[in-house]
Enzyme design. Structure first.
Site, PDB file in Angstrom:
ATOM      1  N   ILE A 195      17.679  -6.073   8.480  1.00  7.95           N
ATOM      2  CA  ILE A 195      16.614  -7.226   8.560  1.00  7.95           C
ATOM      3  C   ILE A 195      16.044  -6.592   9.765  1.00  7.95           C
ATOM      4  O   ILE A 195      16.396  -6.617  10.874  1.00  7.95           O
ATOM      5  CB  ILE A 195      17.615  -8.579   9.127  1.00  7.95           C
ATOM      6  CG1 ILE A 195      18.493  -8.994   7.910  1.00  7.95           C
ATOM      7  CG2 ILE A 195      16.489  -9.794   9.543  1.00  7.95           C
ATOM      8  CD1 ILE A 195      19.409 -10.300   8.365  1.00  7.95           C
ATOM      9  N   ARG A 240       0.860  -1.260   0.108  1.00  5.78           N
ATOM     10  CA  ARG A 240       0.017  -0.009  -0.029  1.00  5.78           C
ATOM     11  C   ARG A 240       0.775   1.058   0.011  1.00  5.78           C
ATOM     12  O   ARG A 240       0.508   2.296  -0.488  1.00  5.78           O
ATOM     13  CB  ARG A 240      -0.892  -0.055   1.064  1.00  5.78           C
ATOM     14  CG  ARG A 240      -2.084  -0.965   1.191  1.00  5.78           C
ATOM     15  CD  ARG A 240      -3.181  -0.898   2.280  1.00  5.78           C
ATOM     16  NE  ARG A 240      -2.729  -0.980   3.636  1.00  5.78           N
ATOM     17  CZ  ARG A 240      -2.600  -1.920   4.113  1.00  5.78           C
ATOM     18  NH1 ARG A 240      -3.289  -3.175   3.430  1.00  5.78           N
ATOM     19  NH2 ARG A 240      -2.294  -2.010   5.537  1.00  5.78           N
ATOM     20  N   ASN A 297      -5.045 -18.443  13.281  1.00  9.30           N
ATOM     21  CA  ASN A 297      -4.446 -19.263  14.075  1.00  9.30           C
ATOM     22  C   ASN A 297      -5.499 -19.096  15.620  1.00  9.30           C
ATOM     23  O   ASN A 297      -5.525 -20.288  16.193  1.00  9.30           O
ATOM     24  CB  ASN A 297      -3.018 -19.296  14.203  1.00  9.30           C
ATOM     25  CG  ASN A 297      -2.832 -17.846  14.743  1.00  9.30           C
ATOM     26  OD1 ASN A 297      -3.546 -16.875  14.614  1.00  9.30           O
ATOM     27  ND2 ASN A 297      -1.375 -17.944  14.984  1.00  9.30           N
ATOM     28  N   CYS A 298      -5.802 -17.987  15.771  1.00  6.66           N
ATOM     29  CA  CYS A 298      -6.690 -18.233  17.128  1.00  6.66           C
ATOM     30  C   CYS A 298      -7.991 -18.717  17.492  1.00  6.66           C
ATOM     31  O   CYS A 298      -8.513 -19.065  18.256  1.00  6.66           O
ATOM     32  CB  CYS A 298      -6.784 -16.497  17.701  1.00  6.66           C
ATOM     33  SG  CYS A 298      -5.316 -15.877  17.872  1.00  6.66           S
ATOM     34  N   GLY A 353       6.541 -10.083  15.301  1.00  5.43           N
ATOM     35  CA  GLY A 353       5.862 -11.271  15.976  1.00  5.43           C
ATOM     36  C   GLY A 353       6.414 -11.836  17.132  1.00  5.43           C
ATOM     37  O   GLY A 353       6.980 -11.465  17.807  1.00  5.43           O
ATOM     38  N   PRO A 411      20.730  -3.828  10.443  1.00  3.42           N
ATOM     39  CA  PRO A 411      19.473  -2.815  10.147  1.00  3.42           C
ATOM     40  C   PRO A 411      18.685  -3.373   8.827  1.00  3.42           C
ATOM     41  O   PRO A 411      17.681  -2.846   8.636  1.00  3.42           O
ATOM     42  CB  PRO A 411      20.331  -1.441   9.767  1.00  3.42           C
ATOM     43  CG  PRO A 411      21.726  -1.756  10.394  1.00  3.42           C
ATOM     44  CD  PRO A 411      22.066  -3.197  10.463  1.00  3.42           C
ATOM     45  N   LYS A 458     -23.055   4.271  37.072  1.00  2.51           N
ATOM     46  CA  LYS A 458     -21.689   4.207  37.302  1.00  2.51           C
ATOM     47  C   LYS A 458     -21.152   2.827  36.835  1.00  2.51           C
ATOM     48  O   LYS A 458     -21.360   1.598  37.206  1.00  2.51           O
ATOM     49  CB  LYS A 458     -21.512   4.237  39.112  1.00  2.51           C
ATOM     50  CG  LYS A 458     -21.812   5.374  39.653  1.00  2.51           C
ATOM     51  CD  LYS A 458     -22.040   5.298  41.171  1.00  2.51           C
ATOM     52  CE  LYS A 458     -22.308   6.516  41.847  1.00  2.51           C
ATOM     53  NZ  LYS A 458     -22.069   6.447  43.446  1.00  2.51           N
ATOM     54  N   ALA A 491      12.426  -7.702  12.264  1.00  2.00           N
ATOM     55  CA  ALA A 491      11.835  -9.072  12.674  1.00  2.00           C
ATOM     56  C   ALA A 491      10.505  -8.454  13.673  1.00  2.00           C
ATOM     57  O   ALA A 491      10.466  -7.506  14.290  1.00  2.00           O
ATOM     58  CB  ALA A 491      12.532  -9.709  13.668  1.00  2.00           C
TER      59      ALA A 491
END
Length: 825
Positions: free
Chosen positions: A279, A23, A43-44, A283, A277, A435, A281
């Site tokens: 690479i 995008r 996967n959840c 998750g 720098p 409340k 990562a």
């Protein structure tokens, strides 16, 4: 200029990074490499497909490789494993796992998103287990579901009581299997605190799940069909799910020389760059910062992976991006209950030595008068000086999710705990109360911060009473039938102002109610009358969640489920012919102790043997009704938990003798002994201490309450000088001062009889009164002087011997309530 960006791994982090990269830049060549077949799936949702809540496998797929290619112009290479990252030549070495073909892809930037893999410990015999499964991806899911579908399984074992383990336990139970959950820890769901998970554990047991905590598997035998446990027991099972946790999939990062951190997770900076720098990562493979305290940790949750993927893509394209840490906000459904949390738990704060205060509240999910309201147990952790919110936890059948979401937002926005009261949240009776529970947590926190109340936590209560503190239970008497704090005295809140004279001065006082609100009112009242007082935080409901465990459980037999009984709940055909009409009591929406009070009022008006079926949305009612029936000698015939409600069937009075297995266990006899020592005569005092010492030797808790003339037994022979009025001094001179001056009740003869008794006791080797008194103190006998009598008779505390406690009638009645023997001497 076009760049080549290689994304290793899909699902949440990798797929989010790929979509965002496209995008932001239409020119770059983006290649996604996935070792398996599926690059974007839910996967959840995998446990719920196994449990058949999700009825179609296709619903698990978010995007297909062809769909990603068509929509985003991204090359997707499935069944391809990256074997090496050549950082010097900036090449990714790949191998097709189906054909064995090897090839290289030059890169400008790599995004690592390999995730985390299930931990499988090297337990003896585990390699030979044919029925052992882990759950990570679609192939794992297919294998488990096929095994359950095609085999006649009766029992499943889940090793590990974390999020995945409990979701699997629930779904296998929903498939009709008997389920045992084994965990080496003392609780399920370790991110929550102990008192918050105990109701969840009780709820799982109500649904037929066996929990074996503080237990481990030592060996697999018979190809996994027999488990040898650390307790020495054996467990036969048909299927085993290993869910003890995950470790980062770091083999590629390690072999590439990237820096690793906690538990082997890949170290990244705020821009998600590794030590190289070029690479990035994202998750479950990376190390993150705890957003509240700043320490390094791993948080394997979907939100973080998605957010990190987007931020990495932003930074790759020159946009400002910074991932500043994780709160670990999480949620889980356990049958009809929900547990949610955000931020730090109490265990973490204790281990770090961070000063904090905890408050527990039990509000309804929405207005109690609107159908379906259910209680939420909400815990808030914060700094009592600065108001910084450290974390929160919530458990309930409805509304726990949005309350934790609001508090997570408040932590992110750096609101203080007291400022939660200022949040203007949406309200209508079906959704909340005027409340909101979050507002209520803010009000309670502000009371603590402003010094309007001092709390006593559930784990401090027993030590408080052992140290001589007095706990006043301000609930109505009927509420105590469902349980109370041992040693507490009952003065209902409505009577408290009129009974202040019963509360001893100079003694530590704590007040308790059901959930903490009435206790707070009582604490404010007493503090303004000069009493140093604390409120039991969260009331009896929070304390009781742990008290049952500490006492080893109620020992009461489980009542059968409603579904296991005939339609009218009876089992005797003659009874069915003579049965009174069954009453129906709707206690849904009532907050504890509302359901029990409703039962109390209803049963009072019923005929002996008549039944009432009660429905409640407070899941704590399942335990409360057992206790209530035991205390009131009524019969709990069944308890059922389903559809978000507790249903109980109660028969007034005891079960007929021929109804085996349904008899409610009688309350155990009390183990204490209390004595009112009214007399100041030597012979009666000797008898009192002989009885008290004997009872203590039999293991009983003994309390001796000295009032009026009995106070002379406790007076010193040579007291210190104290300031007294003329009348008080006159009283003092008229009464015997010390045990040596005590008269006999008969044949005193001007004191000669008392001396003769002492001489005879010495000849018969019977301990003197003074030795008996010291022996009683050494045996743990509690000597209590009545403060009201002391005031009337002009006796000061300094005039009494050491080791004496001081209290009023309430103190005595509290001890008497737990006693099986009460004597007046």
């Amino acid at each position: 200029m076009s760049r080549t960006i290689v994304i290793i791994g899909g699902v949440a982090g990798g797929a989010s990074a790929a979509a965002r990269l496209r995008r932001l830049n239409e020119e770059d060549r983006i290649i996604m490499i996935e070792r398996g077949e599926h690059v974007s799936f839910a996967n959840c949702g995998l446990p719920y497909y196994i449990g058949e809540t999700i009825d179609s496998r296709d619903k698990l797929f978010l995007q297909t490789p062809a769909g990603i290619q068509a929509r985003f112009n991204i090359e997707v290479k499935v069944f391809t494993e990256v074997t090496e990252i050549d950082r010097e030549r900036k090449e990714v070495h790949c191998r097709n796992v189906a054909t064995g073909e090897v090839f290289q892809i030059p890169y400008d930037i790599v995004v690592l998103s390999p995730g985390a893999k299930p931990i499988v410990p090297p337990i003896p015999g585990i390699a030979d287990a044919k029925n052992l499964f882990t759950l990570r991806n679609i192939p794992d899911t297919d294998r488990i579901k096929d095994y359950v579908d095609t085999n006649s399984l009766r029992h499943a074992t889940v090793i590990g009581a974390g999020f995945i383990g409990l979701e699997m336990a629930e779904n296998l139970r929903e498939r009709g299997l008997a389920v045992t959950v084994i965990d080496r820890g003392q609780q399920i769901l370790n991110p929550l605190d102990l008192e918050m998970v105990r109701p969840l554990e009780a709820h799982m047991r109500l649904h037929g799940v066996e929990l074996r905590l503080n237990e481990g598997v030592e060996a697999f035998e018979e190809q996994g069909r027999l488990l040898r446990l650390s307790s020495g027991n054996q467990l036969k099972t048909d299927i085993v799910i290993m869910a003890i946790g995950v470790s980062p999939e770091n083999d590629l990062a390690r072999s590439s020389g990237l820096a690793l951190g906690v538990r082997g997770a890949v170290k990244v900076n705020a821009s998600l760059q590794t030590s190289d720098p070029a690479i990035y990562a994202v998750g479950d493979v990376i190390e993150v910062k705890d957003r509240v305290q700043g320490f390094d940790t791993m948080v394997s949750l979907a939100w973080g992976a998605n957010r990190q993927g987007r931020l990495a893509a932003d930074h790759i394209n020159g946009r400002e991006a910074s991932y500043t840490g994780a709160l670990g906000t999480a949620i889980i459904k356990i049958f009809d209950l929900t547990a949610a949390l955000t931020g730090n738990n109490e265990k973490t704060l204790k281990s770090l030595g961070v000063p904090y205060e905890a408050v527990h509240i039990h509000p309804n999910s929405h207005a109690g008068y609107y159908p379906g309201a259910a209680p939420i147990a909400l815990k808030l952790l914060f700094n009592p000086q600065t108001g910084v919110i450290y974390g929160a936890q919530a458990v309930g059948s409805s509304g726990a999710d949005k309350r934790i979401d609001v508090i997570a937002t408040a932590i992110r926005s750096k609101l203080r705990a007291d400022e939660l009261a200022d949040l203007e949240l949406a309200y209508a009776p079906p959704y909340s109360s005027a409340k909101d529970p979050v507002n209520m947590a803010g009000y309670v926190a502000s009371n603590v911060m402003e010094g309007l109340v001092r709390n006593l936590q559930w784990h401090e209560v027993d030590e408080f009473t052992r140290g001589g503190g007095l706990i006043i239970d301000v609930r109505d008497k009927a509420e105590r039938l469902a349980g109370y704090i041992p040693g507490s005295v009952n003065i209902p809140l409505s009577e408290l102002r009129d009974r202040l004279t019963e509360i001893p001065g100079g003694k530590e006082i704590a007040v308790s109610c059901q959930v903490g609100l009435r206790g707070y009112i009582a604490a404010r009242m007493l503090s303004q009358y000069g009493y140093p007082v604390r409120n039991v935080d969260g009331g009896y409901k929070t304390y009781a969640a742990m008290a049952e465990e500490n006492s080893g459980g109620s020992g009461e037999p489980e009542a059968p489920a409603l579904a296991d009984l005939p339609p009218d709940g009876t089992v005797n055909s003659q009874e069915q012919l003579n049965a009174k009409p069954r009453l129906v009591l709707d206690a849904c929406g009532l907050q504890c102790p509302g359901p029990i009070l409703k039962v109390y009022e209803t049963v009072k008006s019923m005929e002996e043997g008549q039944q009432v079926e009660i429905s409640a949305t407070d899941f704590g009612f399942a335990a409360d009704i057992r206790q209530w029936c035991s205390k009131t000698h009524n019969t709990l015939e069944s308890v059922d938990v389903s559809g978000g409600r507790v249903k109980a069937l109660v028969r007034k009075g005891q079960s007929p003798a021929d109804v085996s297995g349904l008899q409610t266990e009688q309350a155990l006899p009390s183990e204490g002994t209390t004595m009112i020592v009214f007399s100041g005569d030597l012979d009666k005092s000797i008898a009192s201490f002989i009885i008290a010492t004997g009872a203590a030797a039999m293991g009983k808790q003994v309390t001796m309450f000295f009032t009026f003339w009995g106070l002379n037994v406790l007076r010193r022979g040579q007291p210190p000088k104290v300031s007294k009025s003329g009348l008080d001094r006159m009283f003092g001179k008229m009464m015997p001062q010390g045990t040596r001056k005590l008269p006999l009740s008969r044949m005193n003869m001007g004191g000669l009889g008392a001396k003769l008794i002492r001489y005879t006791m010495g000849r018969k080797n019977v301990d003197s009164l003074e030795k008996l008194m010291q022996g009683a103190l050494d045996a743990g006998v509690k000597l209590m002087a009545c403060t009201m009598s002391m005031d009337i008779m002009g006796i000061k505390q300094e005039e009494l011997i050491e080791g004496v406690d001081f209290g009023g009638v309430a103190s005595y009645l509290g001890a008497a309530e737990d006693s099986g023997v009460n004597l007046f001497i």
